[in-house]
Enzyme design. Structure first.
Site, short mmCIF file in Angstrom:
data_model
loop_
_atom_site.label_atom_id
_atom_site.label_comp_id
_atom_site.label_asym_id
_atom_site.label_seq_id
_atom_site.Cartn_x
_atom_site.Cartn_y
_atom_site.Cartn_z
N VAL A 107 0.88 -1.17 0.00
CA VAL A 107 0.00 0.00 0.00
C VAL A 107 0.92 1.22 0.00
O VAL A 107 1.95 1.22 0.68
CB VAL A 107 -0.91 0.02 1.25
CG1 VAL A 107 -1.73 1.30 1.31
CG2 VAL A 107 -1.82 -1.20 1.27
N CYS A 108 0.54 2.23 -0.77
CA CYS A 108 1.28 3.49 -0.75
C CYS A 108 2.74 3.25 -1.15
O CYS A 108 3.01 2.43 -2.03
CB CYS A 108 1.12 4.11 0.66
SG CYS A 108 1.49 5.87 0.78
N THR A 109 3.67 3.93 -0.51
CA THR A 109 5.07 3.79 -0.91
C THR A 109 5.72 2.50 -0.44
O THR A 109 6.92 2.30 -0.65
CB THR A 109 5.88 5.01 -0.42
OG1 THR A 109 5.60 5.22 0.96
CG2 THR A 109 5.50 6.25 -1.21
N THR A 127 1.72 3.30 -6.62
CA THR A 127 2.19 3.75 -5.31
C THR A 127 1.57 5.12 -5.05
O THR A 127 0.73 5.58 -5.85
CB THR A 127 3.74 3.81 -5.27
OG1 THR A 127 4.18 4.10 -3.94
CG2 THR A 127 4.29 4.90 -6.20
#
Lengths: 239, 239
Positions: A107-109, A127
């Protein structure tokens, strides 16, 4: 969970590290922890409390070296990914788990950490919007979607995308009916108070302002990502 | 947060208790913790770790009795609200904070705890869809919306509504521009994989199935809520 896992149970390992974004993990956690016959483990380098960005401090459940082979591994993002892209224990965990997991996810970075572990080469992935330009350093093909599924990699966009991501993962593992029941149980019928939750829909001036505010931090992150990418140059591509 | 709070800072107290729903608090937390000049405190009865439903265990930051007067108090829901509706320490905290707070707020079934503290009398409010029928026991007027603002009470619907709720609170406290920036920073541009995240949009058979699965638990909760409501009969209505 005091009972031993049956062989038929699903096991999901959620990776924690200092200065992660708490909600990156907390969003999918409340999906995964409602999945029937599923064990969710909060993993960290050691069992010492882990302090997320903002200060929320969690007691991990299983140390990396003691983690069972998981069906799914999920890596969150946050400021802490800068260190994790070059962190031997987390990269070793991801390398080991990737050999047997059904899906390596982020999830995300968190995608940058998967990338630094050499796990996104030749994969489509996403991302947080501020770090999309770093994914190609790891051989990934950027897809600007909320959740990107490419074979045994599933990546979510920034922070709150973790809920959409979690429901997609639940659906893949246990079917749409289970995911729909969880979605209703957590009353996921979002009503954002504003438009503009993504750079495509936000006011250009706001996108520019956040981009400028983060410019130096992103330059530092790029330097680390470039260095981390060089470390995996010797690895064979995943596809 | 090692620096002392300036008098002009905002202070938000987030209430934790055993068997809360982790995401009820984690959603707004990642909004609040991005608010400028805002201190967020994770409050609990003591500083002992708090285990949420599913097992996520958090180290609280401030004990109820040591909590400063907060601008906003936020109460999450979960199985644990059954005990909290009759829990002297949490009710005492809410009673004390309500005298000075700008907003007493809840996510999910946290509204039942606000109600048991006598804080929803004459207020429009919402909660998780499975517990909406309990709000009138506390003198609240049920509104089936994602976030309900009525004067100094702000209540969110089930679990994931905490993100919408958090952005509404941020907007109220610091203005829409700040809330929009946070919404973009946490990339809140939701894309649920399914329709049906609320009983209004879900398949009736699924709504019925979840309702039946929870029937006994809801009956037990109703008995507790009725008992808790009788305890506040002597209190003056809020409006």
């Amino acid at each position: 969970m005091t009972t031993a896992a049956r062989a038929s149970d699903l096991t999901i390992g959620m990776v924690m590290f200092p200065d992660m974004t708490h909600l990156d993990l907390a969003g999918p956690y409340d999906v995964f922890s409602r999945m029937p016959k599923t064990q969710v483990h909060l993993l960290a380098a050691t069992l010492a409390p882990v302090r997320a960005e903002g200060g929320w401090t969690t007691i991990p459940q299983v140390a990396f070296d003691d983690a069972p082979a998981c069906d799914v591994i999920c890596v969150p993002g946050g400021i802490g990914v800068n260190a994790m892209m070059e962190d031997a224990p987390v990269l070793r965990l991801l390398d080991r788990q990737a050999r047997t997991a059904r899906s390596m996810t982020s999830v995300c970075t968190g995608a940058l950490v998967l990338g630094a572990a050499g796990l996104l080469r030749g994969y489509r992935a996403t991302t947080h919007w501020l770090s999309l330009d770093l994914l190609p350093l790891f051989g990934a093909h950027v897809v600007e979607e909320r959740v990107v599924v490419d074979r045994d990699r599933i990546t979510g966009a920034g922070v709150t995308a973790g809920i959409d991501f979690g429901l997609v993962v639940a659906s893949q593992l246990l079917g749409a009916d289970v995911a729909r029941a969880i979605q209703l149980a957590i009353e996921y019928d979002p009503a954002p108070p504003f438009r503009g939750g993504s750079p495509a829909s936000a006011a250009p001036a706001l996108v520019e302002r956040l981009t400028l505010m983060r410019a130096q931090a992103q330059a530092e992150r790029r330097a680390i990502a470039e260095r981390a990418a060089r470390q995996i140059d010797g690895l064979a591509p995943d596809s």
